[in-house]
Design an enzyme around this catalytic site. Structure first.
Site, PDB file in Angstrom:
ATOM      1  N   ASP A 253       0.832  -1.197   0.000  1.00  0.00           N
ATOM      2  CA  ASP A 253       0.000   0.000   0.000  1.00  0.00           C
ATOM      3  C   ASP A 253       0.875   1.259   0.000  1.00  0.00           C
ATOM      4  O   ASP A 253       2.070   1.212   0.253  1.00  0.00           O
ATOM      5  CB  ASP A 253      -0.871  -0.048   1.262  1.00  0.00           C
ATOM      6  CG  ASP A 253      -2.156   0.763   1.164  1.00  0.00           C
ATOM      7  OD1 ASP A 253      -2.317   1.536   0.188  1.00  0.00           O
ATOM      8  OD2 ASP A 253      -2.998   0.622   2.077  1.00  0.00           O
TER       9      ASP A 253
ATOM     10  N   ASP B 274     -10.214   4.767  -1.033  1.00  0.00           N
ATOM     11  CA  ASP B 274     -10.819   3.913  -0.011  1.00  0.00           C
ATOM     12  C   ASP B 274     -12.323   4.159   0.054  1.00  0.00           C
ATOM     13  O   ASP B 274     -12.787   5.288  -0.108  1.00  0.00           O
ATOM     14  CB  ASP B 274     -10.248   4.237   1.374  1.00  0.00           C
ATOM     15  CG  ASP B 274      -8.883   3.608   1.609  1.00  0.00           C
ATOM     16  OD1 ASP B 274      -8.250   3.156   0.641  1.00  0.00           O
ATOM     17  OD2 ASP B 274      -8.456   3.589   2.777  1.00  0.00           O
TER      18      ASP B 274
END
Length: 437
Positions: free
Chosen positions: A286, A346
């Site tokens: 990430d 997200d």
């Protein structure tokens, strides 16, 4: 290294009906189609400009801009036009479009090639097909700790959900531990106080017939970490000799690991080999934008090449058979490196993002960009639309589940499973059970 913009095309448009698709720089950068009267989504502060958009790039008012890809449906029945990077893994030019008096003027700061097609998504798909990448492997189904526990996840939380998967008969292949097991960003092999044994929890997951997955942000370094204190020479520097600034997150101004430094590369290799040896074979990597930030590295060369070689190092350490999911990654620079890729910001238990910035967590921005990047699915990688959240506390959970299901991409649950009601259990079971396995 930004070059001047030079004209590439001038196209007549129907201003009432034309649409422009902007491709954002990385996973979280807004990407999708706009009417000419729309205001495209832009960063609302400097920190998000670094962390979620193309750093160092500002876009003039009344200008559309795609990073490496920009498509135009002129709206008058003539073909859709796409301007695309010629060699996207090496150079990603910014491509701009400005409309004046019924004409769209397109310019770019690097070489682009023009394509034509019938719809925005189909011309993008045609371009992706032309790269002739091997078909991606199908994705496992996943349970991820993030959207319930965030950084406070404990080993006991993992055990509770492992038991619940059996009780609820959920078809989950991989149990992925997210952020929170590690002491600090950079200190990946040192546990936080919430975990007793990384190898032990991997063994427990595998003993129940599931695969163990783990999260890292391999290119980020917390300035308070042991790594930053002991090896400042492993960090990317700016032209003035200070540290390259990777944005502010987790309450810190973050640094970047220089994977071109042989000792830093050896450290990162050791981290991933160790995790693999402990039984983890699904890796979510990430905040990858950091690896492509400009800066002074140990080895001469271009930031995108440093980024790609850093990902290749990780792949070599985990082995070809392990599953690699990217996130927060520069999209075009990542082609050919990943099994799956997060293609949107997200999600969140709420719809609207903070400050209406469409790079920030929220179901609205995750849907907008997830739909805009649907053409990548099955061509570059398996698209990750982000996790299903089906618990009652989630706003518009039915709509979010429908979006995740419609993508046909990576199916991952991120609830405390015992908090699911009857609808939540049935929906989670259906989406994971119907995944492309």
């Amino acid at each position: 290294m930004h070059h001047p913009f030079t004209p590439v095309a001038s196209v007549p448009v129907d201003e009432a009906r034309a649409r422009v698709h902007e491709e954002g720089w990385q996973s979280w950068s807004p990407s999708g189609a706009y009417a000419l009267g729309d205001k495209p989504y832009r960063p609302t502060n400097d920190n998000w400009a670094t962390v979620c958009y193309r750093p160092g790039v500002t876009v003039p008012e009344d200008t559309f801009q795609g990073e490496g890809l920009l498509a135009l449906d002129p709206g008058d029945g003539s073909p859709v036009r796409l301007w695309a990077a010629v060699d996207p893994t090496r150079e990603v030019p910014s491509i701009r479009l400005v409309v004046t008096d019924g004409r769209a003027d397109v310019s770019a700061d690097g070489p682009v090639k023009e394509w034509t097609g019938t719809t925005v998504q189909s011309v993008l798909a045609d371009w992706a097909d032309s790269l002739q990448l091997p078909a991606p492997r199908s994705a496992p189904t996943v349970w991820c700790s993030w959207y319930e526990y965030f950084t406070q996840v404990t080993e006991d939380d993992i055990h509770e959900n492992l038991r619940a998967m059996e009780t609820l008969d959920l078809p989950i292949d991989v149990v992925q531990i997210d952020d929170g097991y590690q002491k600090a960003l950079g200190d990946w092999l040192t546990l936080s106080g919430r975990f007793r044994s990384r190898a032990g929890i991997a063994d427990a997951i595998r003993a129940r017939g599931r695969r163990a997955g783990i999260w890292t942000a391999p290119f980020l370094v917390d300035p308070a970490s042991d790594l930053a204190a002991e090896h400042p020479e492993w960090l990317v520097r700016d032209a003035d000799g200070g540290f390259t600034h990777a944005g502010r997150n987790w309450g810190h101004d973050l640094r970047v690991l220089d994977t071109t430094h042989p000792e830093a590369a050896a450290y990162l290799t050791d981290v991933f080999r160790t995790l693999r040896a402990e039984g983890y074979d699904y890796f979510k990597v990430d905040f990858l934008y950091a690896g492509a930030l400009e800066g002074v590295r140990h080895a001469e060369g271009d930031a995108l090449q440093a980024y790609r070689s850093g990902i290749e190092l990780i792949r070599e350490a985990i082995g070809e058979d392990a599953y690699l999911l990217g996130c927060g990654a520069p999209i075009l620079a990542s082609i050919g490196l990943f099994d799956a890729m997060r293609v949107s910001p997200d999600t969140a238990p709420h719809r609207r993002p903070e400050a209406d910035d469409y790079s920030q967590p929220g179901q609205d921005p995750a849907e907008f960009t997830g739909v805009g990047r649907q053409w990548q699915h099955g061509r570059f990688w398996i698209n990750d639309p982000d996790c299903l959240m089906a618990r009652p506390a989630v706003e518009t959970r039915e709509r979010w589940a429908a979006h995740v299901e419609a993508t046909g991409g990576l199916m991952a649950s991120s609830d405390r499973l015992l908090s699911l009601d009857e609808w939540g259990v049935a929906t989670t079971r259906r989406l994971l059970g119907g995944a492309d396995r």
